[in-house]
Design a protein around this motif. Structure first.
Motif, PDB file in Angstrom:
ATOM      1  N   VAL A 114       0.924  -1.276  -0.032  1.00 53.13           N
ATOM      2  CA  VAL A 114      -0.038  -0.041   0.007  1.00 53.13           C
ATOM      3  C   VAL A 114       0.931   1.091   0.142  1.00 53.13           C
ATOM      4  CG1 VAL A 114      -1.703   1.397   1.196  1.00 53.13           C
ATOM      5  CG2 VAL A 114      -1.687  -1.366   1.179  1.00 53.13           C
ATOM      6  N   PRO A 115       0.950   2.055  -1.059  1.00 53.74           N
ATOM      7  CA  PRO A 115       1.730   3.180  -1.322  1.00 53.74           C
ATOM      8  C   PRO A 115       1.770   4.257  -0.068  1.00 53.74           C
ATOM      9  CG  PRO A 115       0.828   2.834  -3.452  1.00 53.74           C
ATOM     10  CD  PRO A 115       0.067   1.801  -2.239  1.00 53.74           C
ATOM     11  N   GLY A 116       2.883   4.368   0.509  1.00 54.22           N
ATOM     12  CA  GLY A 116       2.693   5.341   1.655  1.00 54.22           C
ATOM     13  C   GLY A 116       2.502   4.761   3.073  1.00 54.22           C
ATOM     14  N   GLU A 117       2.363   3.279   3.152  1.00 53.75           N
ATOM     15  CA  GLU A 117       2.128   2.719   4.346  1.00 53.75           C
ATOM     16  C   GLU A 117       3.137   1.661   4.501  1.00 53.75           C
ATOM     17  OE1 GLU A 117      -1.561   0.784   4.991  1.00 53.75           O
ATOM     18  OE2 GLU A 117      -2.738   2.807   4.404  1.00 53.75           O
ATOM     19  N   PRO A 118       3.761   1.629   5.978  1.00 57.35           N
ATOM     20  CA  PRO A 118       4.819   0.544   5.996  1.00 57.35           C
ATOM     21  C   PRO A 118       4.592  -0.890   5.754  1.00 57.35           C
ATOM     22  CG  PRO A 118       3.770   1.375   8.190  1.00 57.35           C
ATOM     23  CD  PRO A 118       3.176   2.219   7.108  1.00 57.35           C
ATOM     24  N   ASN A 119       5.423  -1.594   5.388  1.00 62.40           N
ATOM     25  CA  ASN A 119       5.072  -2.889   4.847  1.00 62.40           C
ATOM     26  C   ASN A 119       5.984  -3.800   5.934  1.00 62.40           C
ATOM     27  OD1 ASN A 119       5.736  -5.501   3.336  1.00 62.40           O
ATOM     28  ND2 ASN A 119       4.455  -4.428   2.185  1.00 62.40           N
ATOM     29  N   ALA A 120       5.267  -4.888   6.489  1.00 68.36           N
ATOM     30  CA  ALA A 120       5.698  -5.871   7.419  1.00 68.36           C
ATOM     31  C   ALA A 120       6.960  -6.561   7.117  1.00 68.36           C
ATOM     32  CB  ALA A 120       4.907  -6.944   8.010  1.00 68.36           C
ATOM     33  N   SER A 121       7.157  -6.857   5.801  1.00 60.92           N
ATOM     34  CA  SER A 121       8.510  -7.507   5.161  1.00 60.92           C
ATOM     35  C   SER A 121       8.662  -7.099   3.827  1.00 60.92           C
ATOM     36  CB  SER A 121       8.183  -8.927   5.314  1.00 60.92           C
ATOM     37  OG  SER A 121       9.224  -9.691   4.771  1.00 60.92           O
ATOM     38  N   TRP A 122       9.592  -6.123   3.652  1.00 59.08           N
ATOM     39  CA  TRP A 122       9.804  -5.643   2.324  1.00 59.08           C
ATOM     40  C   TRP A 122      10.483  -6.608   1.361  1.00 59.08           C
ATOM     41  CZ3 TRP A 122       7.346  -1.810   0.230  1.00 59.08           C
ATOM     42  CH2 TRP A 122       6.951  -0.714   0.868  1.00 59.08           C
ATOM     43  N   ASN A 123      11.563  -7.599   1.958  1.00 64.55           N
ATOM     44  CA  ASN A 123      12.169  -8.328   1.312  1.00 64.55           C
ATOM     45  C   ASN A 123      11.642  -9.739   1.008  1.00 64.55           C
ATOM     46  OD1 ASN A 123      12.526  -8.715   4.088  1.00 64.55           O
ATOM     47  ND2 ASN A 123      14.366  -9.918   3.652  1.00 64.55           N
ATOM     48  N   THR A 124      10.454  -9.960   1.136  1.00 65.94           N
ATOM     49  CA  THR A 124      10.079 -11.328   0.943  1.00 65.94           C
ATOM     50  C   THR A 124       8.775 -11.117   0.171  1.00 65.94           C
ATOM     51  OG1 THR A 124       8.809 -11.463   3.065  1.00 65.94           O
ATOM     52  CG2 THR A 124      11.010 -12.113   3.063  1.00 65.94           C
ATOM     53  N   LEU A 163       8.306  -6.283  -5.876  1.00 63.30           N
ATOM     54  CA  LEU A 163       9.717  -5.956  -6.139  1.00 63.30           C
ATOM     55  C   LEU A 163      10.179  -4.487  -6.247  1.00 63.30           C
ATOM     56  CD1 LEU A 163      10.245  -9.174  -8.286  1.00 63.30           C
ATOM     57  CD2 LEU A 163      11.505  -8.516  -6.459  1.00 63.30           C
ATOM     58  N   GLY A 164       9.078  -4.038  -7.059  1.00 65.79           N
ATOM     59  CA  GLY A 164       9.342  -2.493  -7.491  1.00 65.79           C
ATOM     60  C   GLY A 164       9.712  -1.783  -6.410  1.00 65.79           C
ATOM     61  N   PHE A 165       8.720  -1.910  -5.102  1.00 64.90           N
ATOM     62  CA  PHE A 165       8.837  -1.032  -3.888  1.00 64.90           C
ATOM     63  C   PHE A 165      10.085  -1.510  -3.335  1.00 64.90           C
ATOM     64  CE2 PHE A 165       4.493   0.449  -4.809  1.00 64.90           C
ATOM     65  CZ  PHE A 165       4.496   1.691  -4.248  1.00 64.90           C
ATOM     66  N   PHE A 166      10.321  -2.752  -3.232  1.00 64.30           N
ATOM     67  CA  PHE A 166      11.551  -3.132  -2.554  1.00 64.30           C
ATOM     68  C   PHE A 166      12.762  -2.473  -3.116  1.00 64.30           C
ATOM     69  CE2 PHE A 166      15.315  -6.110  -2.625  1.00 64.30           C
ATOM     70  CZ  PHE A 166      15.670  -6.146  -1.211  1.00 64.30           C
ATOM     71  N   TYR A 167      12.825  -2.289  -4.165  1.00 64.78           N
ATOM     72  CA  TYR A 167      14.094  -1.959  -4.761  1.00 64.78           C
ATOM     73  C   TYR A 167      14.061  -0.361  -4.919  1.00 64.78           C
ATOM     74  CZ  TYR A 167      16.143  -5.987  -6.392  1.00 64.78           C
ATOM     75  OH  TYR A 167      16.522  -7.342  -6.440  1.00 64.78           O
ATOM     76  N   ALA A 168      12.611   0.154  -4.586  1.00 63.39           N
ATOM     77  CA  ALA A 168      12.721   1.830  -4.637  1.00 63.39           C
ATOM     78  C   ALA A 168      12.466   2.366  -3.341  1.00 63.39           C
ATOM     79  CB  ALA A 168      11.490   2.256  -5.588  1.00 63.39           C
TER      80      ALA A 168
END
Length: 196
Positions: free
Chosen positions: A124-134, A186-191
Motif C-alpha cells: 500500500v503506497p505510503g504505508e509501512p510493510n511488514a516484510s519488504w524483502n520477501t 519487487l518494485g517497492f523493494f528496490y525503490a
C-alpha cells in the motif's frame, strides 16, 4: 495464486523452478583455481573459482519482457525457502521485521506469522510493510507442501545462454493477479527509502 497448467515454453516473473544449483557465496569458503607458470614456477590465478552450491527451488525475479530475444544478456533468480526452513535459517542480524514471529511448532502462532507475511505481499503506497524483502507463496499440492518465501536479497544472475536449460526446470507459474502483486512488491523493494 497459480495457473492450473504452467506454460513450460516460456519463463515469466514469479515462475518456480526446481533442482537449480544455487550458490552459497561466501568469500572465506571460495576455492581459487590456479595454474603453474612453466617458466617461473609461480602460481597464477586461472580465473576459475569453486564455491558451494545447493540444489533447490528458486524463483524468476526478472520481468517477463526480459526474455525477449536480444533484450538482455542475463536474468535473475532468487532463493526460495519453505517457511519452516526460512525461519530456521534466519539469524538475529537477518530476520523478519515482523515482531510476532514465533516457534514454528505452535500452529496458531505459525498461522499468524504466515498470514502477516501473506498480507505483506500487498503493498500500500505510503504505508509501512511488514516484510519488504520477501514474498509469500501459498502451499500447492505436493510441490509446495507448506507456504514458501522468495527472498529478494538472495539473488543470482544467469546468462541468457542458459534460458533453455532453466526453462526445462519450471514447475509452477503464478496467475496474473499474484504475478502483479510480486511485480509491485519487487518494485517497492528496490525503490523504498533507506529507512524501510
Amino acid at each position: 495464486m497459480y495457473v492450473t497448467t504452467p506454460d513450460l515454453d516460456v519463463l515469466r516473473q514469479g515462475d518456480v523452478l526446481d533442482n537449480i544449483y544455487f550458490p552459497k557465496y561466501n568469500f572465506s569458503e571460495l576455492v581459487l583455481g590456479h595454474r603453474i607458470d612453466k617458466s617461473t614456477g609461480a602460481a597464477e590465478f586461472s580465473g576459475l573459482v569453486t564455491l558451494k552450491c545447493e540444489q533447490r527451488k528458486v524463483v524468476v525475479v526478472s520481468q517477463c519482457c526480459e526474455f525477449n530475444p536480444g533484450k538482455r544478456r542475463a536474468f535473475s533468480l532468487a532463493a526460495f525457502f519453505g517457511f519452516s526452513e526460512y525461519r530456521q535459517a534466519v539469524s538475529p542480524s537477518r530476520r523478519f521485521n515482523i515482531a510476532s514471529l514465533s516457534p514454528f511448532s505452535k500452529t496458531s502462532q505459525r498461522r499468524n506469522a504466515v498470514d502477516e507475511i501473506r498480507t505483506a505481499n500487498r503493498v500500500v503506497p505510503g504505508e509501512p510493510n511488514a516484510s519488504w524483502n520477501t514474498f509469500l507463496y501459498d502451499q500447492f499440492e505436493d510441490l509446495l507442501p507448506e507456504p514458501h518465501v522468495v527472498e529478494f536479497t538472495h539473488v543470482i544472475s544467469v546468462s541468457m545462454n542458459d534460458v533453455d536449460f532453466i526453462r526445462s526446470h519450471k514447475v509452477l507459474e503464478l496467475d496474473n493477479t499474484a504475478r502483479r502483486l510480486l511485480q509491485v512488491k519487487l518494485g517497492f523493494f528496490y525503490a523504498r527509502s533507506a529507512e524501510d
